[in-house]
Design an enzyme around this catalytic site. Sequence first.
Site, short mmCIF file in Angstrom:
data_model
loop_
_atom_site.label_atom_id
_atom_site.label_comp_id
_atom_site.label_asym_id
_atom_site.label_seq_id
_atom_site.Cartn_x
_atom_site.Cartn_y
_atom_site.Cartn_z
N THR A 114 -4.30 2.50 -2.28
CA THR A 114 -4.06 0.76 -1.86
C THR A 114 -3.91 0.40 -3.19
OG1 THR A 114 -4.05 -1.85 -1.22
CG2 THR A 114 -5.78 -0.21 -0.82
N THR A 139 1.67 -1.16 0.47
CA THR A 139 -0.26 -0.02 -0.21
C THR A 139 0.97 0.98 -0.04
OG1 THR A 139 -1.70 -1.19 1.07
CG2 THR A 139 -1.65 1.57 1.72
N GLY A 160 1.33 -1.12 4.88
CA GLY A 160 1.69 -2.53 6.05
C GLY A 160 0.80 -3.27 6.16
N ASN A 179 -3.71 -3.23 -2.84
CA ASN A 179 -3.36 -4.57 -2.06
C ASN A 179 -2.35 -5.15 -2.53
OD1 ASN A 179 -4.06 -6.17 -0.28
ND2 ASN A 179 -5.35 -7.35 -1.61
N SER A 224 -10.64 -3.50 5.43
CA SER A 224 -9.43 -2.29 5.90
C SER A 224 -8.35 -1.69 6.39
CB SER A 224 -9.17 -1.32 4.67
OG SER A 224 -8.33 -0.63 4.72
N1 GLY Z 1 -5.35 -3.11 0.76
C1 GLY Z 1 -4.49 -3.30 2.33
C2 GLY Z 1 -5.40 -2.74 3.35
O1 GLY Z 1 -6.80 -2.38 2.95
O2 GLY Z 1 -5.97 -3.13 4.66
#
Ligand code: GLY
Length: 564
Positions: free
Chosen positions: A389, A371, A462, A391, A442
Amino acid sequence: MFKQAASPNLFSLVLIALLAGPALAEGPGQFAVSSADALATKAGMEIMAAGGNAFDAAVTVSAVLAVVEPASSGIGGGGFWLLHQAESDRSIMIDGRETAPADAHRDMFLDEDGQVNRDLAINGALAAGIPGAPAAWVHLAERYGSLPLADLLEPAIRLAERGFEVDQKYQTLLNFRAHIMLQWPETAAIFMPDGEVPALGTVIRQPELARTLRAVAEQGFDGFYRGEVAERLVNGVRAEGGIWTLDDLAGYEVVEREPIRIRYRDYELITASPPSSGGIAIAQVLNIIQPWELSELDRVERVHLLAEAMRRAYRDRALYLGDPDYVEIPTDMLLSPHYAAGLRASLRMDRALPSAALAADPTLTAESDNTTHFSLLDADGNLVSGTLTINLPYGAAYAPPGTGVLLNNEMDDFSAAPGEPNAYGLIGFSANAIEPGKRMLSSMSPTIVKGPDRVAVLGTPGGSRIITMVLLGLLDFIDGNGPESWVSLPRFHHQYQPDEILLERGALEDEEIQALRQLGHEVSVRARPWGNMHGVMWDQASDTVKAAHDPRWQSGGAETGRSN
Ligand code: GLY
């Protein structure tokens, strides 16, 4: 295209009014950007030097990151932009999170034996949610910016056309995903021009992405979500087994949400609300640790206390959190000091509580370890903390032909099946099951902290560790330190399951690790560091503005400037 989340109840409004920190109406006369890429930081600084405000700069920084840091975010992804308007002293979370397509269903990643097909969940078109990033850029520019959208996107368009040079982060993250991307030669041709991970300094040009960005610059929302780009996206997704429709794209809505706000000591914390789990989890940890004076604890006691609080907050994250438009979240309970006192009742300073002893299905929600983040402030004191992000590194690793839009694989942030681990060994629960139109949970936690005379803007990528990194960073700010300290702090983490404290190498001495083990903790030291934090701070007492980027990656950029 845009909706306002349900208004908070009267209790929340009164609470927010009582908690409101100092207004930031008097600006610093200086501006600052810290982001994961020096090119994005520079572009944001130029927008503000040219008279744009923080919200203009947020659009530019987000769009440039989408071009030059394709591993981490993009026009095919989403994010949360936490804004603070100085003049009105108002904070708003712009929710540009991806949504599940209308044809998505709970079992869509299960094979006939009920097993999760991990390949489908993370690689290629079926893994992609409906992007929210371009709608959020348009929304930010139209409602909060002061310059035309086309001007704000111009730096990103230029970089997509002329190219940028491959750096170490690009290479490192592509190494994880290159074998997947090679399944789609047209996508690989963009990011791996000679069919392999490119050498440092190779110039990556993205003319198709430049065309798509130009369509957004000229037509706004419709440039991406309707018309030619939308048709190409849907055709490309469906040709590779995906389920997007034109209606999914045209129906995408940005949501404006009330951030989570709590008071800790003399500080007001403003942070991400659901569908992020970050704000509630951070607030819960702070509520649990309220009675302790952290400065009086030694390092082992401090890590133990925080790990015990993290364990409890992550248990609740697993049990209660999901898209607030789909699941009833007991926010008032989770943020209540009485509830925190209940969680504290089983917390002992001389012994770790095994996670198995905390009643719950041991369930956590899927998410990734990649991200991006930027923090910025303008000369008037407007603030933006943005976490974005797609992902996993390089998202779904597939860009529908003719669009240059690298798709996210955010569908893996849903729980594909109760108890089934995702790419990062995390398992999920029903509050975060897949449903049409729903936003996946998220951990992104863009955060603003206002103290008596200092303001911090911070965040990081992270995966599930975002929450604890932001927590450690804001505690360091409250301890009196500046952004260069928050971003470089050694990190530790506990997330309920697996039941262990994770440490960055060097975070603690061997004897401190032994002391934690004697308290009953499993401790695991990770060779690779994690996170990529970017922070800015405005010290109103000394009239200084500081910016710092995480030293763990060289590509970051942090700059400050003064308005004329
Ligand atoms: N894809 C990472 C989050 O949204 O936490």
